[in-house]
Design a protein around this motif. Structure first.
Motif, short mmCIF file in Angstrom:
data_model
loop_
_atom_site.label_atom_id
_atom_site.label_comp_id
_atom_site.label_asym_id
_atom_site.label_seq_id
_atom_site.Cartn_x
_atom_site.Cartn_y
_atom_site.Cartn_z
N GLU A 124 0.83 -1.21 0.00
CA GLU A 124 0.00 0.00 0.00
C GLU A 124 0.87 1.26 0.00
OE1 GLU A 124 -3.30 2.11 2.98
OE2 GLU A 124 -2.58 0.08 3.39
N ARG A 127 2.52 1.77 -3.42
CA ARG A 127 1.54 2.30 -4.38
C ARG A 127 1.32 3.80 -4.14
NH1 ARG A 127 -1.77 -1.27 -3.50
NH2 ARG A 127 -3.12 -0.27 -1.96
N ALA A 128 1.27 4.21 -2.88
CA ALA A 128 1.07 5.62 -2.57
C ALA A 128 2.23 6.47 -3.10
CB ALA A 128 0.93 5.81 -1.05
N ARG A 130 4.18 5.71 -5.69
CA ARG A 130 4.06 5.77 -7.15
C ARG A 130 3.04 6.82 -7.58
NH1 ARG A 130 4.12 0.06 -6.69
NH2 ARG A 130 1.86 -0.02 -7.02
N GLU A 131 2.01 7.01 -6.76
CA GLU A 131 0.94 7.95 -7.11
C GLU A 131 1.16 9.33 -6.49
OE1 GLU A 131 -2.54 5.94 -5.74
OE2 GLU A 131 -2.45 4.40 -7.32
N ASP A 132 2.34 9.53 -5.86
CA ASP A 132 2.64 10.80 -5.19
C ASP A 132 1.53 11.21 -4.22
OD1 ASP A 132 5.07 11.12 -6.47
OD2 ASP A 132 4.19 12.20 -8.16
N ASP A 133 0.97 10.26 -3.52
CA ASP A 133 -0.11 10.51 -2.57
C ASP A 133 0.45 10.36 -1.17
OD1 ASP A 133 -2.39 10.63 -1.04
OD2 ASP A 133 -3.60 9.40 -2.40
N ARG A 179 5.41 14.45 2.73
CA ARG A 179 6.36 13.60 2.03
C ARG A 179 7.65 13.45 2.82
NH1 ARG A 179 8.64 14.04 -4.24
NH2 ARG A 179 10.07 12.25 -4.07
#
Length: 230
Positions: A124, A127-128, A130-133, A179
């Motif tokens: 998870e 994935r975050a 990769r999505e810059d979330d 970040r």
């Protein structure tokens, strides 16, 4: 408030036929832990009660429970608000985390361990990134530590730490750069997971202790900068 209520009506199904204040509190606690209600947010009885389809009395009891857990505060003649933490609150949260999480790892029996939840939280987090979330990365980090605590197989420990992790999210909300705060810890989560996969719980505990001490310093420093800013 409209944005924060998005999806809350979907949680109505979780109440089932026996709508209780405890189950409403569970939903709101989860929403706070997932970052939907930032610190200082006023919680509208009419809006939330309508979204969940519960009575005013049931909602007020749920608010009372969450106030007891230090997630909400009631201000006379103003209403109920999501709590804004102090630096001392943040330090106490991490003291509790270190006591509980390190004890869980130390108390693990012989390997192999049930690590599917930890692995899913690491995925998870990847994935975050990769999505810059970065908000999602913070959520994934909380999920990782929640799954780590779950390795103890103790409902009481899980219940205790649910509210601790929800309070932790309140601290994350006031950090300027999520970040900078969260990104370094994905690799540390992966290292803890690898140590447990190899059956080396001592290495996992050492890594976790250093991790929590470093995280405390970073969060407190960031928190002090934010709360002292004009």
């Amino acid at each position: 408030m409209a944005e924060q209520l998005t999806g809350l009506a979907d949680d109505r199904a979780l109440l089932g036929r026996t709508s209780t204040a405890e189950r409403v509190a569970d939903i709101l606690r989860s929403r706070i832990a997932e970052g939907f209600f930032p610190p200082g947010t006023r919680l509208s009885e009419d809006s939330i009660g309508g979204a969940l389809g519960v009575s005013r009395n049931t909602l007020r009891e749920a608010f009372r429970l969450l106030t007891h857990e230090r997630l909400l505060v009631h201000e006379l003649n103003r209403g109920v608000f999501v709590r804004v933490l102090t630096v001392e609150d943040v330090e106490d949260i991490y003291r509790t985390r270190a006591l509980v999480e390190c004890a869980v790892v130390r108390g693990l029996g012989k390997p192999p361990y049930a690590l599917e939840g930890l692995a899913a939280a690491v995925s998870e987090g990847r994935r975050a990134i990769r999505e810059d979330d970065w908000k999602a990365l913070g959520t994934a980090n909380i999920h990782f530590h929640r799954e780590l605590v779950a390795l103890a197989g103790s409902e009481r420990t899980d219940e205790l730490m649910r509210s601790v992790f929800a309070e932790l999210r309140l601290a994350f909300h006031v950090v300027d750069d999520p970040r900078e705060l969260h990104e370094p810890y994905l690799a540390r989560n992966e290292a803890i997971l690898l140590a447990l996969e190899s059956g080396d719980r001592d290495a996992a505990e050492r890594s976790l202790g250093i991790y929590l001490a470093d995280s405390l310093e970073r969060v407190v420093n960031a928190y002090r900068r934010r709360v002292s800013a004009p």
